[in-house]
Write an enzyme that holds these catalytic residues in place. Sequence first.
Site, mmCIF file in Angstrom:
data_model
loop_
_atom_site.group_PDB
_atom_site.id
_atom_site.type_symbol
_atom_site.label_atom_id
_atom_site.label_comp_id
_atom_site.label_asym_id
_atom_site.label_seq_id
_atom_site.Cartn_x
_atom_site.Cartn_y
_atom_site.Cartn_z
ATOM 1 C CE LYS A 181 -5.712 7.105 0.364
ATOM 2 N NZ LYS A 181 -4.244 7.016 0.455
ATOM 3 C CE1 TYR A 218 0.744 1.771 -2.760
ATOM 4 C CE2 TYR A 218 -0.360 1.940 -0.632
ATOM 5 C CZ TYR A 218 0.538 2.440 -1.565
ATOM 6 O OH TYR A 218 1.238 3.586 -1.287
#
Length: 316
Positions: A177, A294
């Site tokens: 990220k 996730y």
Amino acid sequence: MDMKNSKIIYKLTSLVILVLFINFYSCQPDEKPVEFLEDVITAPDPDPEEETSPEVEEAIDEDIGAYTTCTPEGQNTERTKDIANPVNVGTIDDRSCYADYKESNVDGKVWGVYNITDGSNHMDAPNTLQPRIERSLPRAVKLGVGTYVKFTGTVRILEVGDTTGDGSDGTYIAQAKGKHTGGGGSPDPAICLYLAKPVYGTGANANKQVSFDVYAERILVRGGSGSGREVVFLKNIEKNKQTDFQLEVGFRVDPNDATKKIHYCDAVIGGESFNWNIPEPDRATESKIRYGAYRVKGGRAQIRWANTTHTKVEND
């Protein structure tokens, strides 16, 4: 009878005897009927995979059988609620009411257990964000060459999300990220997500997830999502196989121009390297890694992590 006629009769007699001889032996019983030969030729061979493939066994720390979306023990009220002294590094982000983070002991290793189900995100507004139990690692906010964050661990994949189609199958096991300048996209954008999709077996393993195709879901532009990403196949991993995983995100000198830098995202999965340069490196403002489980748009996902480490180095 003259000599000429005798020769003709002799030749005719010999010809008749030859025809009778051929016809006699062509009808003997040792010749297989045509129907039998066709049966032999057209009969399908048995499928060796169905005969020889052993049945895939469940892991000793695997949830099996029927389940509900939420369970009493999975109803954490805080996203960062964790057990005392977890073996896995990082800050927990638990947005699943199916289960809380726990640990198991398998093959002499202590494993972090990440189990989520479709529809189990009890933290965010309904039908918005996907369920997850992930760990967030400290981010690097400096942008100089030599800055990087690095995660290592051993992963076992037991089950991933499965839907009626292929596009929404799978579960993310880790992601790079990083925010950027100039706006666009999520306030906490993903750069590259490592997606495991199910592969089903045959025969005794029909309807069972026996392995997982791992993909890199990479942005094409900063802030990219949906069609702004590409999905690239990396490799296949067998169910429950202990697989070393390494992810490093940082800045290095551009080999083609020493005045420029590259924002890189390099993974090593099961000993194979998968290096990638992130688009628009000059817009980057940080580097960050998350891991766990996730996304599960159908069914259930079960990911295990052991031997986790994290390194952060920052240069101006």
